[in-house]
Design a protein around this motif. Structure first.
Motif: not given
Length: 475
Positions: A264, A292-293, A321-322
């Motif tokens: 994040n 992640h992200n 989450d990319n």
């Protein structure tokens, strides 16, 4: 008094490090009467102080009365549950308990007699004097191996100074959680100063606003640190330019780092290029990289693909989450096949379809190392599931393949039933691989035990399981 003024001054100075008589912390009662006691020595406390739980509870209650605070019922319950005073208790959980200065002072009667694996001070509303007092106690009595001070935003300069001293002096503290606290200016300096010589191996700094100068200050210290192995910097809005460049530099110079979690943030494509430059120099050491992200797209996979074949120790890579899409899988395929260390790969919610699943299945058919693959929350329908099922007939290592268990995009009843059958088949094949791996582990353990009994040398290298070099198409 029971000791001379000179002896008392020496004892308090020893408690705070023994560097100077002037460096002492004197604890005044609430009514500001003259101090009538002195700090007990470590040896007295380590000896058990000849106390049982009843003595400790009584001493804590008297201390609370002395400082004019009510004993905390949760703390009393936790002390009553301790079964052995010679070993560390599991946890002293003070999360959400409001710890002002007087409450902190009253805890000394517990800390001098009981040591803990974890002291949880999350959201305890520590203010400057209380934080300083409590950190000094934890340091002096070696009270914790894991300390959580998250969500305490008012520790002030003295509190951070005391925490810094604790990190430098403690011989047993291996993990610190300091999340949800703005680590700017003085806190960043105090933490960085401590990390130059701290024995910490795990550091959690999630949601601390470390972006920019505070991160630069931290990285400068971590480059020289020889102990830290796991660093968690989630939710810090780390950017793709200056922040990613600093992290890339960290990877170049810090060879003891095993885990870097950047969940994040906003590393993005250019930031991933900086990280890959650091990985390219390091090549070995890092075992877990979590991205992640982080606003990464398929365009950055060329940078990752160029470095993956060089990495010899990276075991876990999380790109979930990319926006990687099918194109990203095409770019990564050969690099993943060439890499011989990754055992866990996270690709949940990366925008792949059946096309990307087929590419991954081709990688699986060749892989002799991957044990876990997460491709959930992607648009993988019947064709992709069929490709995975075929690949698993060749693969002998994948034990967990995470897929959406109830795909609902197909409308044809036959295809829906086919999907259920394929999911069941994939599950069975993974279970067979897991069982085979367990059998091999049991066989290896039995062999080593037998060799030990025979007095034979067990220094032989482990041989990787080999899978026939067949393609998915030929299956």
């Amino acid at each position: 008094m029971t000791m001379s003024d000179h002896a008392e001054e020496e004892e308090v100075a020893h408690r705070l490090g023994g560097k100077s008589r002037r460096e002492k912390r004197v604890s005044f009662p609430p009514d500001e009467e003259m101090v009538s006691g002195y700090a007990e020595s470590k040896d007295a406390r380590q000896d058990g102080d000849s106390r049982n739980l009843s003595d400790i509870i009584s001493a804590y209650e008297r201390s609370c009365a002395k400082h004019k605070v009510a004993p905390d019922p949760r703390t009393l319950d936790q002390i009553k549950e301790i079964t052995c005073l010679t070993n560390r208790a599991r946890c002293l959980d003070l999360q959400g308990v409001r710890l002002d200065y007087r409450m902190c002072e009253s805890l000394e009667e517990i800390l001098k007699s009981v040591r803990f694996n974890l002291i949880n001070l999350q959201g305890a509303e520590l203010e400057e004097n209380g934080a300083s007092s409590l950190m000094d106690m934890i340091s002096y009595y070696e009270s914790a191996t894991h300390l959580d001070v998250s969500s305490n935003t008012d520790m002030g300069v003295s509190g951070w100074q005391a925490l810094s001293r604790l990190l430098i002096q403690s011989g047993c503290l291996w993990r610190l959680d300091a999340c949800n606290i703005p680590i700017e200016d003085y806190p960043a300096q105090a933490l960085s100063r401590a990390l130059l010589s701290s024995r910490l191996t795990v550091l959690h700094l999630e949601n601390t606003g470390l972006s920019g100068k505070p991160l630069f200050t931290l990285v400068c210290s971590l480059k020289k640190n020889i102990a830290l192995q796991e660093l968690y910097l989630c939710d810090n809005e780390l950017n793709s330019f200056h922040d990613a460049m600093q992290l890339g530099e960290l990877l170049k110079y810090k060879r003891t780092l095993r885990t870097l979690d950047l969940t994040n943030n906003a590393i993005s494509d250019s930031g991933l290029e900086e990280l890959c430059d650091g990985l390219r120099v390091q090549k070995s050491g890092l075992r877990t990289l979590v991205l992640h992200n982080n606003r990464i797209t398929h365009r950055a996979m060329t940078h990752l693909g160029s470095v993956l074949p060089l990495l010899r120790t990276l075991e876990t890579l999380d790109l979930s989450d990319n926006d990687l899409q099918d194109r990203g899988m095409h770019v990564l395929k050969e690099a993943l096949i060439s890499n011989r260390s990754i055992t866990r790969l996270g690709l949940a919610s990366v925008g792949i379809t059946c096309e990307g699943a087929v590419v991954l299945a081709e990688f699986l058919a060749e892989s002799r190392f991957l044990q876990m693959l997460d491709v959930s929350q992607n648009l993988i329908l019947t064709g992709g599931l069929m490709a995975f099922a075929l690949a698993l007939k060749l693969n002998r290592t994948l034990a967990h393949l995470d897929l959406d268990r109830n795909p609902n995009e197909e409308e044809d009843e036959f295809l829906i039933e086919t999907q259920k059958d394929l999911l069941s088949r994939i599950s069975d094949l993974c279970a067979a691989n897991a069982e085979a791996a367990s059998e091999m582990d049991r066989g290896s353990a039995a062999l080593f035990n037998h060799d030990d009994c025979d007095g034979k040398d067990n220094s032989g290298e482990a041989v990787a399981r080999r899978v026939p070099a067949q393609t998915l198409a030929s299956a």
